[in-house]
Write an enzyme that holds these catalytic residues in place. Structure first.
Site, PDB file in Angstrom:
ATOM      1  N   GLU A 119     -71.970  53.625 -17.297  1.00 14.31           N
ATOM      2  CA  GLU A 119     -71.832  52.338 -16.962  1.00 14.31           C
ATOM      3  C   GLU A 119     -70.288  51.844 -16.775  1.00 14.31           C
ATOM      4  O   GLU A 119     -69.888  50.598 -17.095  1.00 14.31           O
ATOM      5  CB  GLU A 119     -72.476  51.477 -18.424  1.00 14.31           C
ATOM      6  N   HIS A 142     -71.378  48.663 -25.022  1.00 15.03           N
ATOM      7  CA  HIS A 142     -72.944  48.505 -24.998  1.00 15.03           C
ATOM      8  C   HIS A 142     -73.504  49.634 -25.813  1.00 15.03           C
ATOM      9  O   HIS A 142     -73.197  50.420 -26.122  1.00 15.03           O
ATOM     10  CB  HIS A 142     -73.029  48.978 -23.567  1.00 15.03           C
ATOM     11  N   HIS A 144     -77.789  50.175 -27.812  1.00 12.94           N
ATOM     12  CA  HIS A 144     -79.182  49.826 -27.879  1.00 12.94           C
ATOM     13  C   HIS A 144     -79.756  49.594 -29.294  1.00 12.94           C
ATOM     14  O   HIS A 144     -80.600  50.177 -29.756  1.00 12.94           O
ATOM     15  CB  HIS A 144     -79.845  51.240 -27.436  1.00 12.94           C
ATOM     16  N   HIS A 214     -83.214  46.938 -22.302  1.00 13.60           N
ATOM     17  CA  HIS A 214     -82.267  48.000 -22.192  1.00 13.60           C
ATOM     18  C   HIS A 214     -81.208  48.090 -23.396  1.00 13.60           C
ATOM     19  O   HIS A 214     -81.236  48.935 -24.163  1.00 13.60           O
ATOM     20  CB  HIS A 214     -81.717  48.151 -20.688  1.00 13.60           C
TER      21      HIS A 214
END
Ligand code: 2HA
Ligand code: ZN
Length: 269
Positions: A119, A142, A144, A214
Site C-alpha cells: 500500500e 492501515h 483490518h 477491506h
C-alpha cells in the site's frame, strides 16, 4: 552489520513504537498473515551520516508524483511481512527508504533490502498530503479490524457520517478522541492509485477512513495516536454489536449529551 538504529535512541524509539503497535494489531486479530501496513515519516531524525548512506537497492517507482516528499525518509513495514514478526524484529520486517529528487521513486537505505508495503502509493500519498497542508502528523496506519470491516458490509452504514454518529453515540470517549469521525471510501482495488487518491480526498475532513470491505486507515501525530483512534472506534463497534447480540438496539447517547461533550471538549464537529 551495524543497524541504522545503533546510537540513535530517538530514531530507535520511533521504530520501537511501530513494533509495539504491530504487536497490538496481531493480538487484536486485526493482522492476519501480512495484513495491514505502517509507515512513519522519520525525516526529523535523519542526520548527515544517514543522508550520506549509499542505497542498498536500485530506485523503484511508486507510480505517483509526490512533490512534498523530496528528500524525505520513511520507516515502512515490508510487503508480505507479518505484523507479528514486525513486532519482534522490526528491522528484518521493515526498512528505511529515501525518496529521490524525482519525487516518484525511492531507494532502500537500511538495514536490509526489505521491499516496502504493497500500500505504498496510498501511504506516501497520505504523507505527501499531510506535509502539503503543513500538518505535524508523522504516522500512517492501515489495519483490518473485524468489527468495523463487518459494518461496511451493510450499505446503510456507508452513507456519509452514518457510522460516525453511531460510533460516537456508543461511548463518550469515541466522540472526544476521534473528533472528526470516520470517513468512508467505496470499495477500490487494494494497493491501487485510485484507492490512494480517494483516501487523501477524505483526509481533508477526517483523520480516520474506512476502506469498504477491506480495512481502516488512520493518520496521526505518531503511531500510538493513530492506533488509539482505531482502537477507540473498534471499542464502539464492539459495544454496538454486543448490544445487538443481546437482542436489542443500543439507545446511544442523546443529541443533547453529544452537544454537551462538544462544548466540554471543544470539538470541531
Ligand atoms: O499489506 O493489508 O491492503 C497487506 C494489506 C493490503
Ligand atoms: Zn489491507
Amino acid at each position: 552489520m551495524k543497524s541504522i538504529l545503533e546510537n540513535r535512541p530517538a530514531l530507535a524509539k520511533q521504530v520501537g513504537d511501530v513494533a509495539e503497535v504491530a504487536g497490538y494489531l496481531w493480538q487484536k486479530g486485526w493482522a492476519e498473515r501480512n495484513g495491514g501496513n505502517i509507515t512513519i515519516n522519520i525525516t526529523e531524525y535523519v542526520d548527515d551520516e544517514i543522508r550520506g548512506l549509499k542505497p542498498i537497492t536500485n530506485p523503484v517507482s511508486f507510480g505517483v508524483y509526490l512533490p512534498h516528499l523530496k528528500g524525505c525518509y520513511f520507516f515502512c513495514k515490508g510487503t508480505n511481512k507479518r505484523m507479528r514478526d514486525l513486532a519482534r524484529w522490526p528491522m528484518e520486517n521493515g526498512a528505511v527508504i529515501r525518496i529521490l529528487d524525482d519525487c516518484k521513486s525511492y531507494v532502500i537505505i537500511a538495514d536490509n533490502p526489505v521491499c516496502p508495503t504493497s500500500e505504498l502509493p496510498s501511504h506516501l500519498s497520505m504523507h505527501n498530503f499531510l506535509i502539503g497542508k503543513g500538518s505535524t502528523y508523522k504516522a500512517a496506519l492501515h489495519t483490518h479490524p473485524i468489527d468495523l470491516i463487518a459494518m461496511t458490509h451493510n450499505r446503510a452504514f456507508l452513507e456519509k457520517d452514518k457510522l460516525t454518529y453511531l460510533l460516537w453515540s456508543m461511548i463518550p470517549e469515541t466522540r472526544a478522541f476521534c473528533p472528526k469521525g470516520l470517513g468512508i471510501i467505496p470499495y477500490k482495488m487494494p494497493s491501487s492509485i485510485e484507492l490512494a487518491d480517494a483516501t487523501i480526498k477524505e483526509l481533508e475532513d477526517y483523520d480516520v477512513v474506512m476502506w469498504e470491505k477491506h480495512g481502516i486507515c488512520a493518520v496521526g501525530e505518531n503511531i500510538m495516536e493513530a492506533f488509539d483512534m482505531v482502537d477507540t472506534l473498534s471499542k464502539s463497534a464492539q459495544i454496538y454489536l454486543t448490544a445487538k447480540s443481546m437482542g436489542f438496539e443500543p439507545e446511544g447517547t442523546s443529541p443533547e449529551q453529544m452537544e454537551e461533550l462538544k462544548i466540554a471538549f471543544n470539538l470541531p464537529k
